[in-house]
Design a protein around this motif. Structure first.
Motif, PDB file in Angstrom:
ATOM      1  N   ASN A  45      36.337 -38.085  14.588  1.00  0.00           N
ATOM      2  CA  ASN A  45      34.938 -38.103  14.169  1.00  0.00           C
ATOM      3  C   ASN A  45      34.338 -36.754  14.533  1.00  0.00           C
ATOM      4  O   ASN A  45      34.396 -36.340  15.693  1.00  0.00           O
ATOM      5  CB  ASN A  45      34.179 -39.244  14.851  1.00  0.00           C
ATOM      6  N   MET A  46      33.762 -36.060  13.576  1.00  0.00           N
ATOM      7  CA  MET A  46      33.268 -34.720  13.847  1.00  0.00           C
ATOM      8  C   MET A  46      32.004 -34.720  14.700  1.00  0.00           C
ATOM      9  O   MET A  46      31.694 -33.719  15.356  1.00  0.00           O
ATOM     10  CB  MET A  46      33.007 -33.978  12.531  1.00  0.00           C
ATOM     11  N   PHE A  47      31.256 -35.831  14.704  1.00  0.00           N
ATOM     12  CA  PHE A  47      30.021 -35.879  15.470  1.00  0.00           C
ATOM     13  C   PHE A  47      30.230 -36.448  16.872  1.00  0.00           C
ATOM     14  O   PHE A  47      29.699 -35.918  17.842  1.00  0.00           O
ATOM     15  CB  PHE A  47      28.971 -36.713  14.729  1.00  0.00           C
ATOM     16  N   SER A  48      30.987 -37.539  16.984  1.00  0.00           N
ATOM     17  CA  SER A  48      31.238 -38.170  18.283  1.00  0.00           C
ATOM     18  C   SER A  48      32.725 -38.497  18.388  1.00  0.00           C
ATOM     19  O   SER A  48      33.137 -39.654  18.267  1.00  0.00           O
ATOM     20  CB  SER A  48      30.395 -39.440  18.444  1.00  0.00           C
ATOM     21  N   PRO A  49      33.571 -37.488  18.604  1.00  0.00           N
ATOM     22  CA  PRO A  49      35.014 -37.724  18.624  1.00  0.00           C
ATOM     23  C   PRO A  49      35.459 -38.527  19.837  1.00  0.00           C
ATOM     24  O   PRO A  49      34.868 -38.432  20.917  1.00  0.00           O
ATOM     25  CB  PRO A  49      35.599 -36.306  18.655  1.00  0.00           C
ATOM     26  N   THR A  50      36.510 -39.314  19.651  1.00  0.00           N
ATOM     27  CA  THR A  50      37.132 -40.050  20.753  1.00  0.00           C
ATOM     28  C   THR A  50      38.581 -39.619  20.966  1.00  0.00           C
ATOM     29  O   THR A  50      39.114 -39.790  22.062  1.00  0.00           O
ATOM     30  CB  THR A  50      37.091 -41.564  20.497  1.00  0.00           C
ATOM     31  N   THR A  51      39.219 -39.086  19.939  1.00  0.00           N
ATOM     32  CA  THR A  51      40.577 -38.553  20.057  1.00  0.00           C
ATOM     33  C   THR A  51      40.693 -37.300  19.196  1.00  0.00           C
ATOM     34  O   THR A  51      39.881 -37.069  18.300  1.00  0.00           O
ATOM     35  CB  THR A  51      41.642 -39.569  19.591  1.00  0.00           C
ATOM     36  N   GLY A  52      41.727 -36.516  19.471  1.00  0.00           N
ATOM     37  CA  GLY A  52      42.000 -35.357  18.642  1.00  0.00           C
ATOM     38  C   GLY A  52      41.541 -34.057  19.280  1.00  0.00           C
ATOM     39  O   GLY A  52      41.081 -34.012  20.424  1.00  0.00           O
ATOM     40  N   LYS A  53      41.647 -32.995  18.503  1.00  0.00           N
ATOM     41  CA  LYS A  53      41.310 -31.666  19.005  1.00  0.00           C
ATOM     42  C   LYS A  53      40.760 -30.810  17.871  1.00  0.00           C
ATOM     43  O   LYS A  53      40.935 -31.116  16.692  1.00  0.00           O
ATOM     44  CB  LYS A  53      42.536 -31.002  19.626  1.00  0.00           C
ATOM     45  N   MET A  54      40.086 -29.719  18.251  1.00  0.00           N
ATOM     46  CA  MET A  54      39.557 -28.769  17.277  1.00  0.00           C
ATOM     47  C   MET A  54      39.717 -27.363  17.841  1.00  0.00           C
ATOM     48  O   MET A  54      39.416 -27.125  19.014  1.00  0.00           O
ATOM     49  CB  MET A  54      38.087 -29.057  16.960  1.00  0.00           C
ATOM     50  N   THR A  55      40.210 -26.451  17.015  1.00  0.00           N
ATOM     51  CA  THR A  55      40.427 -25.072  17.437  1.00  0.00           C
ATOM     52  C   THR A  55      39.827 -24.131  16.403  1.00  0.00           C
ATOM     53  O   THR A  55      39.994 -24.341  15.204  1.00  0.00           O
ATOM     54  CB  THR A  55      41.932 -24.768  17.576  1.00  0.00           C
TER      55      THR A  55
END
Length: 761
Positions: free
Chosen positions: A532-542
């Motif tokens: 979720n781009m607004f309230s993420p619970t898992t994952g990553k962003m670079t």
């Protein structure tokens, strides 16, 4: 999930679930004090469970135990005591009693039919996980401590069956060698693995998806059969596939419902679809084609299906029809808008009016005329209770979703790199700090690029920016400030504070005419696997980016005064700890190399700042820096401008944050629980600083040793309250410093209240 067919060998039986559940209901159960005709469930227990824990089992059943909230307890106590006190008017006693009715839903009662259904559900749960002979019974009786009644589910798990072999797939004799090879890579379940329906079905679905991607358009699979071996306590799984013919795509026919709109050229639409004539049918490519066409913004709906006509049994070719329902291309709009910068996370709010055409030249080219007023960096404005920076802009924009298409290959399949185009010509006037009036003309030329699917770094953007920025009232501000200078040091401080616009003013007044003050290039690469781009619970962003002087046009009248190279990177990562808790980390760093520090400059929006709602929250926005430079300047507006609008060359910034939703608080009344569904709290630690303040003069610059990039990082901590909205969290954070490298603030010495829109990262 499909229902599995269970067959037991050595015994003639088909087992799905136990048809009769044994239960023991005690005769000494206590009736509810709030409903004498019912029996309250004060506690639910599970006995004998090993494979599943308490919470896992509780989530599967419908029965619930009484959970009295704190407001209910308080009001009940008042009511009980009021009944004992004869001096309290009866009307108050009755009012207290009536108020207790709002908590009726908190009391849970025993219903035999529901409990027996729960026992069947638990039996089936164990059965799906290999415990084919698990026995579930229940008892309902008074607790030993006279605290009401307890409902207990008694579980005898018995043995968990293992698989005797891999899944036995039937009906695949006609598979081609290349598909057989890919099929073999999907077979993950092996002999002696514990039986688990979910894992088995996941593998079967993966196999089915392979067939649907490989031309078998009508592939179907039957209900899997599970054969017990009660002697060896093993299972065999057999699944039958009906593949049908392997279909190739014949003609691709476009049918448009235009509703009097300009037709989008078929050649343009073909560039967006992922299916091609003569190739085998691929369900994923069909779905991606629909998605790509919808992303053009021109169609209300898109349907892809086979052409309805008679086909011979031996005809393995199907013609496909793409039906598009058009939107209104010409329109206008006016309203409030919000946006947020990618790396700095500055939140802007404004009003905008626009007139646009979505398909100006027949190939999805969008043209827009717009005018807008923007309040910039709203979080900084609210946190410090100051007048926001205001920008008025009017402009023209042009975008084309597909400018070039470059074919690439991945895993023996063709993938495309898709390059778009965005450009605008904009004139703006901006009031900075209530002081500077900035006139600006900007002409960005961006090439947003979608890289082939399946890669983490899926988006790239290259941009050329041509801008002419003029500080309209610079001379008046400078003269007024210098006239009020009392000492030579005051004069030096004033010129240091005005360093950015002083350099721009000198550049514009050189004998040679310059068209642009900034002639820049930038390139960025983004990877994002967040759920979720607004309230993420898992994952990553670079995000990794480089920007600076445009090497292609850095000469003559086209050269700008902004001569630098800036490199920066940011990485965030999120882990879901529980259903209501998320751990997130952020790391960010950047560095700027200025080529000619005496004359060149770095635009204000390209400088580094630290502190505030999206950085180290224990410091005010933009005011965290490592600098020993004197700030003994008496003119407040000039000093404020220097602190808030002159950034630094280098940034190091990071955070660790634990986010917790408040919707699972024990003892919370069901009548008010919905109010907590979107509430959350956070515990965080921030660290960071900026180095190389652009205000510092030559000869008095703060010396930074390599170890200072670690030793001089400010550290703060705090706690925050969040309220989730569809576009992100609205938050209030309370932060305090732990370590101040400038030794101006003591650990836990003061508290900073920070307002933020959206999570800090």
């Amino acid at each position: 999930m499909k229902t599995f067919r269970y067959v037991c060998i050595f015994f003639i039986a088909i087992i799905t679930s136990v048809s009769y559940i044994f239960g023991q209901i005690s005769t000494d159960i206590v009736s509810s004090p709030y409903n004498s005709m019912a029996y309250e469930v004060n506690e639910i227990a599970f006995e004998g469970n090993v494979y599943f824990n308490y919470n896992e089992l509780l989530n599967y059943i419908t029965s619930r135990q009484t959970n009295i909230s704190i407001p209910n307890k308080i009001l009940s106590t008042y009511h009980k005591e009021s009944r004992k006190n004869k001096h309290i008017p009866q009307i108050i006693v009755e009012q207290l009693y009536n108020s207790l009715a709002q908590f009726n839903d908190e009391y849970k009662y025993f219903y035999k039919d529901i409990v027996e259904e729960d026992a069947k559900v638990l039996t089936e749960l164990y059965n799906r996980n290999g415990f084919h002979y698990a026995k579930i019974t229940y008892s309902f009786k008074e607790q030993n401590n006279n605290q009401g009644n307890i409902l207990t589910f008694h579980i005898r798990e018995n043995s968990q069956y293992m698989l005797s072999n891999s899944i036995n797939y039937k009906g695949l004799d006609s598979l081609d060698a290349d598909i057989r090879k890919r099929f073999d890579t999907l077979v993950k379940i092996k002999a002696n693995d514990p039986f688990n329906e979910e894992s088995i079905e996941n593998e079967i679905v993966a196999v089915q998806n392979l067939f649907l991607r490989s031309g078998y358009m009508h592939s179907k699979w039957d209900v899997p059969s599970v054969i017990y071996d009660t002697t060896n306590k093993t299972d065999s799984v057999v699944v039958y596939f009906n593949l049908g013919n392997r279909i190739k795509i014949g003609k691709i026919i476009f049918i448009d419902s235009t509703y009097n709109q300009q037709v989008v050229a078929n050649s343009t639409k073909r560039k967006f679809i992922r299916i091609n004539e003569g190739e085998y049918y691929n369900k994923n490519r069909v779905e991606r084609s629909i998605d790509n066409l919808l992303r053009m913004g021109l169609f209300e709906s898109v349907i892809i299906d086979t052409l309805e006509r008679e086909y011979d049994d031996g005809d393995f070719v199907r013609d496909f029809v793409i039906k598009s329902k058009y939107r209104n291309f010409r329109d206008w709009s006016a309203g409030i808008f919000t946006n947020r910068t990618v790396l700095d996370k500055f939140y802007n709010l404004g009003v905008e009016g626009e007139i646009f055409h979505r398909n100006m030249f027949g190939s999805a080219q969008a043209v827009k005329l717009y005018s807008k007023i923007t309040l910039k960096d709203l979080e900084h404005t609210i946190s410090q209770l100051i007048i926001p920076d205001i920008e008025f802009a009017i402009g023209f924009s042009y975008s084309q979703p597909l400018l070039w298409q470059i074919e690439a290959s991945k895993d023996n399949t063709r993938e495309n790199i898709r390059v778009g185009l965005y450009s605008s010509l904009e004139y703006s006037r901006e009031l900075l700090n209530g002081l500077f009036d900035i006139s600006k003309i900007s002409f960005p030329l961006s090439f947003p690029t979608r890289l082939p699917r399946g890669r983490y770094f899926a988006n790239m953007n290259a941009e050329l920016l041509f801008a002419r920025e003029v500080p309209v009232n610079y001379a008046a501000i400078k003269d007024n400030a210098l006239n009020n200078a009392n000492t030579h040091q005051d004069t030096n401080n004033i010129m240091a504070s005005l360093v950015l616009y002083d350099k721009i003013d000198k550049y514009l007044n050189q004998p040679q005419f310059h068209i642009f003050t900034s002639n820049l290039f930038s390139i960025s690469l983004t990877g994002d696997s967040r759920d979720n781009m607004f309230s993420p619970t898992t994952g990553k962003m670079t995000n990794i980016s480089v920007d600076g002087l445009n090497p292609l046009l850095s000469w003559g009248i086209f050269a700008g005064g902004a001569k630098y190279i800036r490199i920066q990177a940011m990485h965030t990562h999120f882990w879901k700890i529980s259903n209501s808790s998320v751990l997130g980390i952020k790391a960010k760093a950047g560095h700027t190399i200025v080529f000619d520090e005496e004359a060149s400059f770095v635009p204000q929006e390209r400088q580094f700042f630290a502190g505030g709602a999206n950085s180290v929250r224990a410091w005010k926005a933009r005011e965290l820096r490592y600098s020993t430079y004197s700030e003994n300047l008496q003119q407040g507006n000039i000093t404020d401008f220097a602190k808030n609008y002159i950034g630094s060359k280098t940034l190091i910034d990071g955070s660790i944050e634990l986010r917790k939703k408040l919707n699972d608080i024990s003892g919370l009344s069901e009548n008010i629980a919905f109010l907590f569904d979107n509430l959350g709290m956070a515990l965080f630690i921030d660290f960071g600083n900026t180095f190389g303040w652009f205000r510092e003069e030559e000869g008095v610059k703060t010396k930074v040793h390599p170890t200072d990039y670690i030793k001089k990082l400010a550290v703060g901590t705090g706690i925050g309250l969040r309220y989730e909205t569809p576009i992100g969290a609205i938050r209030f954070d309370f932060a305090t410093p732990i370590y101040d490298p400038m030794h101006k603030r003591s650990a836990f010495g003061d508290l900073v209240l920070v307002f933020g829109i959206g999570h800090a990262f």
